[in-house]
Structure formats: C-alpha cells, structure tokens
Design an enzyme around this catalytic site. Structure first.
Site, PDB file in Angstrom:
ATOM      1  N   ARG A  54     -25.392  18.931   1.759  1.00 58.87           N
ATOM      2  CA  ARG A  54     -24.474  18.745   0.553  1.00 58.87           C
ATOM      3  C   ARG A  54     -23.174  18.177   0.920  1.00 58.87           C
ATOM      4  NH1 ARG A  54     -24.412  23.761  -2.691  1.00 58.87           N
ATOM      5  NH2 ARG A  54     -26.685  24.685  -2.424  1.00 58.87           N
ATOM      6  N   THR A  55     -22.491  18.450   1.913  1.00 60.43           N
ATOM      7  CA  THR A  55     -21.061  17.668   2.103  1.00 60.43           C
ATOM      8  C   THR A  55     -21.500  16.056   2.275  1.00 60.43           C
ATOM      9  OG1 THR A  55     -20.094  19.435   3.071  1.00 60.43           O
ATOM     10  CG2 THR A  55     -18.979  17.519   3.582  1.00 60.43           C
ATOM     11  N   LYS A  82     -30.574  10.687  22.898  1.00 64.10           N
ATOM     12  CA  LYS A  82     -30.575   9.682  24.286  1.00 64.10           C
ATOM     13  C   LYS A  82     -29.644   9.896  25.249  1.00 64.10           C
ATOM     14  CE  LYS A  82     -32.500   6.448  21.501  1.00 64.10           C
ATOM     15  NZ  LYS A  82     -32.481   4.859  21.385  1.00 64.10           N
ATOM     16  N   ARG A 104     -18.450  15.045  10.881  1.00 72.36           N
ATOM     17  CA  ARG A 104     -18.782  16.540  11.008  1.00 72.36           C
ATOM     18  C   ARG A 104     -19.058  16.694  12.392  1.00 72.36           C
ATOM     19  NH1 ARG A 104     -21.081  20.874   7.097  1.00 72.36           N
ATOM     20  NH2 ARG A 104     -19.081  20.561   6.397  1.00 72.36           N
ATOM     21  N   HIS A 132     -11.704  22.074   7.110  1.00 73.57           N
ATOM     22  CA  HIS A 132     -12.526  21.363   6.073  1.00 73.57           C
ATOM     23  C   HIS A 132     -11.644  20.922   4.808  1.00 73.57           C
ATOM     24  CE1 HIS A 132     -16.003  19.754   4.073  1.00 73.57           C
ATOM     25  NE2 HIS A 132     -16.772  20.938   3.900  1.00 73.57           N
TER      26      HIS A 132
END
Lengths: 309, 189
Positions: A54-55, A82, A104, A132
């Site tokens: 969503r964000t 990796k 994020r 946030h």
C-alpha cells in the site's frame, strides 16, 4: 531540510505548508486526467526492505501524477539476497540517477543512514517501531479536512487504540497530533504502553468504552499478529472484546465522530464489524489523502528543495 | 504622467526605491470597466465565457470584470487557476502554490478569458495555457491584463490591456484595487 525522516522534522508552519499544497494535489487527483508536469525529468526510487504494497503504491502513484519517473526496488526481488549491502544498493541507484529515495526498513534509523550515502532527498516510509511521518501527515490532513479545522488540530479529541508500543504509526501520530494541538487519549493494555509517552494533551487508559462517547476521532491501530503469537497481546477473542470495534461500540460514538485505520485491517480482530457499515469510517479517505500528501511532500522536497514554508 | 500621479520615496532594507503611482484607483476602475466593454464587444455571448483569474493577482480583477459583464450583458462563469505545477522554473526558485484551482466547467470548446495583473516575461501565461488544457481543450483563450510591462521572453501577446507601462528589468510593479505603482531601485526623483 531536504529530507523527511521523522515527524520531529515537521514544525507547525511546515505542516501547514504541506497541507496547503496537498489541497492542490487533491484538486488534481479529482480531475479526469490526474497528472501535472511539475516533476518532469525527476526520478523517485522506492527502496523497500520490508513489504508494504500500500505505501509503495501510494508513493509511486504520487510520483507518477507529478510526472516523475519511478524506480522500484524491493528486497525480495533484489540482489540484497545475494549479500549486497544497503549502502551498495543506495550508491548504485544514486549513480544511475535518483532525486529522491523513499525508504522502508524493518530497523529503526536506516533512512537516516541513507542520507549519508546519497545527495538525493530521503523520505522515510516506515522504519521499525520508530517513525512513519507521511502516515502521520496524511492522518492529520484527513482529520483537519473532515472536521474543517483549517491546518490545526487544536482541541480535537482523538483516541488511538491498540498496540501503541510496537507501532510506528502510533509513535508518529501521537507526536504530530500533539504538536498540532490535539487532545490525545491512548487506549491500550498497560503492557503495550511504552514509558515516556506522557506529555501535554496526552492521557492514557485501558477502558475503551469510557472514551467512546466523547471522541471526535477514533483511530484503530493494526494488530500485528506476530505480537499476539509472541504472547505480547491478549489473543484473538479477548483482544477484540477489550479493544475491538464492534457494532455495540460503534453505537456509543457520537453521530459525527470519524473512524480511521492505517490499513491493512484485521477483520475480526481490531475491526470486528464491517467498516462499510460504519457511517463515520474515513478509511478510504485516508488512502486518497495519502496520495495527495505524498505528492505534496515530493513536490516540496524536489521542487523547492526544502520541506518547510 | 497621468493626472493625479505622485512620487513617493519609500525605504526598504534593499537598495532605496523610488515609487511612482502610474494608475490611480479611479483609473484602475475605469480600465476594468473599459476592458469589460471590449470583451463584450468581441464576445457578445458573455454568458458562455469563462473568466479565469490567475492566482493570486488576477483573481480580484477577474471577479470585477465578471461583475461588469453581468451588468453590461449576461454574467459569465468565473474561476481561478494556480499554475505552480506547470511552471518551467520549478527548482530554479521557490514555487509556492497559493490556492487550489477552481474551474467551474469542462473547458472543452469554451472561450476562456484568462486574467492577470501584470504581463511580463510571459512564462506564467505559458504555464496557464498548459494548465487550462488539463481542464478540457478550450475553443479559444483570450488574455486580459491590467499592466503590460514589456520584456517578453515568449511569443505571447495580450488581447485586452489596462495600460502599457514601459519598465526597466529591475522595476517592481504592484497592482491592486487602489492603484498601480512602479518602484525603481536607486532612482532619484
């Protein structure tokens, strides 16, 4: 300030400036062709080391509606698997050419570190339990526009319900709402209230029924199921009985109270009733406003080169 | 120099400016009334016009023009437009949106009268033309300004002008209902 890392970056005039620009973006988003050339030629990279559809979609939509190019990088599909370090990733994308990183990460403080590895602007899209800030901005914006309070929350009675301790949404919202003058009541079991949250305008209780008749905004936090599994929350039925929103509690709200949730909802846990049956629900307005507010943040950071007024 | 003009020495923190009033309140009123008549003459179907003021300086002029048109003929639709998101100098200087655009109708096929206080480089008008198109493709766009101060950087020309005022590049032109003032840095009276 060319970054948005925390609600601590957001003084009252800066919030007002962002909200005013967000009104422009809402006008644009209401058009049949919701796109303007403001950030043509700029590149916004969303770099998500933790899942959040969503964000990410909200930020990418915001960038595209301003005509910026977007790059998308997520840990599960990237060379982090990796063993590439976050720093290598940021430096590589910077070399390709990025004007803003939307970051994020599950660990607090990663977005701050990213600012040391790039000249681009950095927007924190959620870091651990920490912050946030665009969620807090879109929530404050939603309240002011729904209640018609201008760019302030002065005197607005807000209850935030749920797992305060492990929620970056709660942490960001409490900070910003209080700065804008709201009277915030935190509703949670004692073990989910971190120390040090008390402050001017902030009260604490574990009795949800007592606060419902008086609030103008009921903000339900998302329950993190893994915390229930870890024994930190009362399990399913007991949590719902004490802190869930059901039809009985919805009837206790005043007629013009609004109900908010940052999504995604746990139906049957914190949201026991169908929110479509809840006249006060502004959950979809939050989603729409999220795009407008993120457009405003990107426009201010990349257009003016500074967040503030 | 028009009758009633006067010179005032004003002090700013920047270099001293000499300010000359080039239009009085009455002259501004008459210019707006005259432009309204010119618009009505060229576009007799005034009720189908959309008179759109540019944020922020053009909005009050657009409202006054619409008021005159309503008295002379029929009331046009009115609106306002903020061109911040369409400017070509975003990131070259601070761009602060004023107020969200308010466009009352789909502009497709309509005749729009775009209104601003001062026409200078023409870049704001270019941005406005792009912005208008995102609300539908107008049949025609006309430009009305209170002051044309010259120094165009783009091939843009007004259709209705309150007053042509030759200026220096560093002059500051301010337009309001109470009059038009040109301030010139360092000049002596």
């Amino acid at each position: 300030m060319k970054h948005l890392l925390s609600t601590h970056d957001l003084d009252v005039p800066t919030v007002a400036a962002i909200m005013n620009v967000a009104d422009h973006m809402s006008e644009i988003n209401a058009r049949s062709v919701p796109k303007v050339p403001a950030l043509l030629g700029r590149t916004v990279a969303s770099v998500f080391f933790e899942d959040s559809t969503r964000t990410r979609v909200s930020f990418e939509t915001a960038a595209k509606r301003l005509s910026a190019d977007t790059m998308s990088f997520s840990a599960s599909t990237s060379s982090v698997n990796k063993g590439e370090s976050i720093r290598d990733t940021i430096e590589t994308l910077s070399a390709i050419g990025v004007d803003a990183f939307v970051v994020r990460h599950a660990s607090s403080g990663v977005p701050v570190s990213v600012t040391e590895w790039t000249d681009a602007s950095v927007v924190n899209a959620g870091d651990g339990w920490h912050q946030h800030p665009t969620q807090a901005l879109l929530d404050a914006y939603t309240i002011t526009r729904e209640l018609g309070t201008g760019n302030t929350l002065a005197g607005v009675r807000v209850a935030i319900v749920g797992d305060i301790k492990h929620s970056r949404v709660a942490r960001s919202n409490i900070d910003l709402f209080a700065r804008l003058g709201a009277r915030v009541t935190l509703v949670a079991p004692g073990m989910l209230l971190p120390a040090g949250l008390a402050g001017p305008g902030i009260t604490v209780t574990d009795a949800l029924d007592d606060v419902l008749p008086d609030v103008e905004v009921l903000y339900m936090l998302r329950v993190q199921r893994e915390r229930m599994d870890a024994g930190l929350l009362p399990v399913g039925g007991e949590y719902s009985a004490r802190f869930g929103l059901d039809e009985r509690r919805a009837r206790m709200l005043s007629g013009d109270a609004i109900v908010m949730h940052p999504g995604p909802m746990n139906r049957g846990i914190e949201m026991v009733m169908d929110p479509a049956e809840l006249p006060g629900s502004r959950i979809l307005a939050q989603v729409r406003n999220g795009v407008s507010v993120r457009m405003a943040v990107l426009f201010r950071l990349l257009g003016d080169g500074q967040l503030g007024a | 120099m028009p009758a009633g003009s006067s010179f005032v020495r004003i002090r700013l923190t920047r270099p001293p400016m000499t300010a000359a009033e080039v239009l009085t309140r009455d002259q501004v009123d008459r210019a707006i009334a005259r432009i309204a008549h010119e618009i009505a003459e060229k576009h007799p179907e005034t009720s189908s016009l959309v008179v759109i003021g540019m944020q922020s300086g053009g909005v009050w002029i657009a409202e006054r023009l619409a008021g005159h048109l309503a008295r002379i003929a029929e009331a046009p639709l009115t609106g306002s437009i903020d061109v911040s998101m369409y400017r070509d100098d975003i990131s070259m200087r601070p761009v602060t949106p004023v107020a969200p655009s308010r466009i009352p109708v789909d502009l497709a096929g309509r005749t729009v009268v775009l209104v601003d206080d001062v026409l200078y480089t023409g870049r704001t008008v270019r941005a406005a033309l792009a912005a208008l198109n995102d609300h539908g493709r107008p049949g025609a766009v006309r430009l009305a300004v209170m002051v044309d101060r010259g120094h165009r950087e783009l091939p843009i020309r007004p259709d209705f002008v309150g007053k042509n005022i030759p200026t220096h590049l560093d002059d500051e032109v301010s337009v309001g209902p109470e009059g038009v003032i040109v301030a010139r840095p360092g000049a002596d009276v």
